[in-house]
Design an enzyme around this catalytic site. Structure first.
Site, short mmCIF file in Angstrom:
data_model
loop_
_atom_site.label_atom_id
_atom_site.label_comp_id
_atom_site.label_asym_id
_atom_site.label_seq_id
_atom_site.Cartn_x
_atom_site.Cartn_y
_atom_site.Cartn_z
N GLU A 24 -6.53 -9.42 0.53
CA GLU A 24 -6.25 -10.55 1.41
C GLU A 24 -7.41 -10.90 2.34
OE1 GLU A 24 -6.48 -7.59 4.20
OE2 GLU A 24 -5.52 -7.47 2.25
N ARG B 26 -10.54 -11.41 1.80
CA ARG B 26 -11.37 -12.51 1.25
C ARG B 26 -10.64 -13.84 1.33
NH1 ARG B 26 -11.58 -9.22 -4.21
NH2 ARG B 26 -11.33 -7.62 -2.60
N LYS C 118 0.84 -1.20 0.00
CA LYS C 118 0.00 0.00 0.00
C LYS C 118 0.87 1.25 0.00
CE LYS C 118 -3.80 -1.96 2.76
NZ LYS C 118 -4.93 -1.70 1.85
#
EC number: 3.4.11.1
Length: 500
Positions: free
Chosen positions: A352, A354, A280
């Site tokens: 991640e 899910r 990120k």
């Protein structure tokens, strides 16, 4: 904070501050009318002179009001009588909560629930008042020096809710529910607000075990080796990049009949999310400590229902891990096998949530659930689509979705339903596995839910995407405790339906 209900005439109650509500057009509910009469028209004068703003929640503090036993009277606007709504009532309660949390008095009497509201009973109004006043007193100072001493000095400690009706078991139960939900919200907020170096997977497991010990329900904590034996390759692929071990937490609240099917709550527990190898941006990455707010809401809801001694069976599942980059981290393009046996091509390691939820949802099958609800800070797309007011809701059962929407409206913790159409499933196609873990740029909230839907075919299931509602940023940064009110209201409704 201690709450009691009392039948009393407000003008005669000796207290640090008396709270009454009135309408901006001069209409006075019973408590305000009594205070106005005893003070020879002082409240009516406020309205007439324009000293009280018309907007619901505006407030004026009056000191040493003649004819009134209370030291202070807090007059709160309910807005215009013709426009009085759930929102106006809650806006007024928020104002009350802020005033009482400021430390204006240690003891207070609140006579605001007597304002009639279409479709809302006195019990409902008392429950909302209790929850919002208690929630308004929340402070998170845990990491600060001197926090314990500061906490002791702030806010009202004893609140008496004044009513004109006779105190009944129903009304007392409503107040207890409000307190219980506020306690659950406080726990969820505490967990969300803790930094990632403190609130680790082990910390969540310890919290669950402490709750189980306090309220006498069973808690299991599965370790990495247990997950490997179960074939949770999807969850473990996320945990690979972190040196902190993952935990798989299972809580069993058995308040219902032994053979009654449980409601299962599954909470995403990413205790810190860097995005993994799909890293990120650095800006605001600190807020990724909130990526476990789904897990926090499950723990908070368990505290609330246990405090209420709800006659219902509920299972809570929390898959907990960090998502970190590292030499052993999952790479984009890796293919893993989930507990269900379905294979997943991981095209983006920052999708991640899910990946840990799908194994938890497969694990939930063993409980033969009445329904399963997963709660997750899953997609930024949900914030783009819905903003930060409702949570996103998707479900494979329309009746379950309608029930959650209804309970959201009742609790003020609302959700909005998005479609879960088969046409979106095509976006998850992979050339190298049964599915990809992302579905492209568009409809991200829906495609994430479509991914989860592939693991929920054995039961009724709903998904709450709380990416926009679990915390707020800016000067008031902090966890919100949502959707504990929605989940608690849903479970109270389920328990009541079984009792009928």
């Amino acid at each position: 904070m201690e709450f009691t209900i009392k039948t009393a005439t407000p003008e005669k109650v000796r207290t640090g501050v008396l709270v009454v509500g009135l309408f901006a057009d001069g209409i006075l509910p019973p408590a305000a009318h009594a205070v106005d009469k005893a003070s020879k028209g002082k409240l009516a004068q406020l309205v007439k002179r324009g000293d009280l703003d018309e907007k619901a929640g505006a407030a004026v503090m009056l000191h040493d009001l003649a004819g009134i036993a209370a030291e202070r009277v807090l007059v709160v606007s309910l807005g215009k009588s013709a426009e009085f709504s759930d929102k106006a009532y809650r806006d007024a309660l928020n104002s009350v909560a802020k005033a009482l949390a400021s430390g204006v008095a240690k003891v207070a009497a609140v006579a605001i629930a007597d304002a009639e509201l279409d479709g809302r009973t006195l019990a409902w109004r008392l429950q909302q008042a209790t929850r919002q006043i208690a929630d308004g007193a929340y402070r998170f100072d845990a990491p600060k020096a001197g926090a314990k001493d500061a906490k002791k000095e702030r806010g009202a400690r004893k609140i008496t809710l004044l009513i004109g009706d006779k105190v009944s078991d129903e009304l007392e139960a409503a107040v207890r529910r409000g307190q219980a939900v506020a306690e659950g919200m406080a726990l969820a907020k505490d967990l969300g607000n803790l930094p990632g170096n403190v609130c680790t997977p082990a910390y969540l497991a310890d919290t669950a075990e402490a709750l189980g010990k306090q309220f006498k329900f069973d808690v299991e904590v599965l370790e990495r080796a247990d997950m490997e034996k179960l074939g949770m390759g999807s969850l473990l692929s996320v945990a690979k990049g972190s040196h902190i071990p993952p935990k798989f937490i299972v809580m069993h609240y058995k308040g219902g009949k032994s053979k009654a099917k449980p409601v299962v709550l599954v909470g995403k527990g990413i205790t810190f999310d860097t995005g993994g190898i799909s890293l990120k941006p650095g800006a605001e990455m600190d807020e990724m400590k909130y990526d476990m707010c789904g897990a926090a809401s499950v723990l908070g809801t368990f505290k609330a229902i246990a405090r209420m001694a709800l006659p219902l069976n509920v299972v809570g599942i929390v898959p907990a891990t960090e998502n970190m980059p590292g030499g052993n981290a999952t790479r984009p393009g890796d293919v893993v096998t989930s507990m269900s046996g379905q294979t997943i091509e991981i095209l983006n390691t920052d999708a991640e949530g899910r990946l840990i939820l799908c194994d938890a949802l497969t694990y939930a099958e063993r409980f033969k659930p009445a329904c399963v609800i997963d709660i997750a800070t899953l997609t930024g797309a949900c914030v783009v689509a819905l903003g930060k007011i409702p949570s996103g809701l998707l479900a494979n059962d329309d009746d379950l979705a309608a029930e959650l929407l209804k309970r959201g409206t009742e609790s003020g913790d609302r959700a909005w339903q998005l479609p879960l159409w088969d046409e979106y499933q095509d976006l998850l196609k992979s050339n190298f596995a049964d599915m990809a873990n992302i579905g492209g740029r568009y409809g991200g909230t829906i495609t994430a839910a479509c991914f989860l839907a592939r693991f929920t075919k054995a039961y009724k299931w709903a998904h709450l995407d709380i990416a926009g509602t679990a915390w707020v940023s800016g000067d008031a940064k902090g966890a919100t405790g949502r959707p504990v009110p929605l989940l608690a209201e849903f479970l109270v409704g389920r328990a009541a339906a079984k009792a009928d």
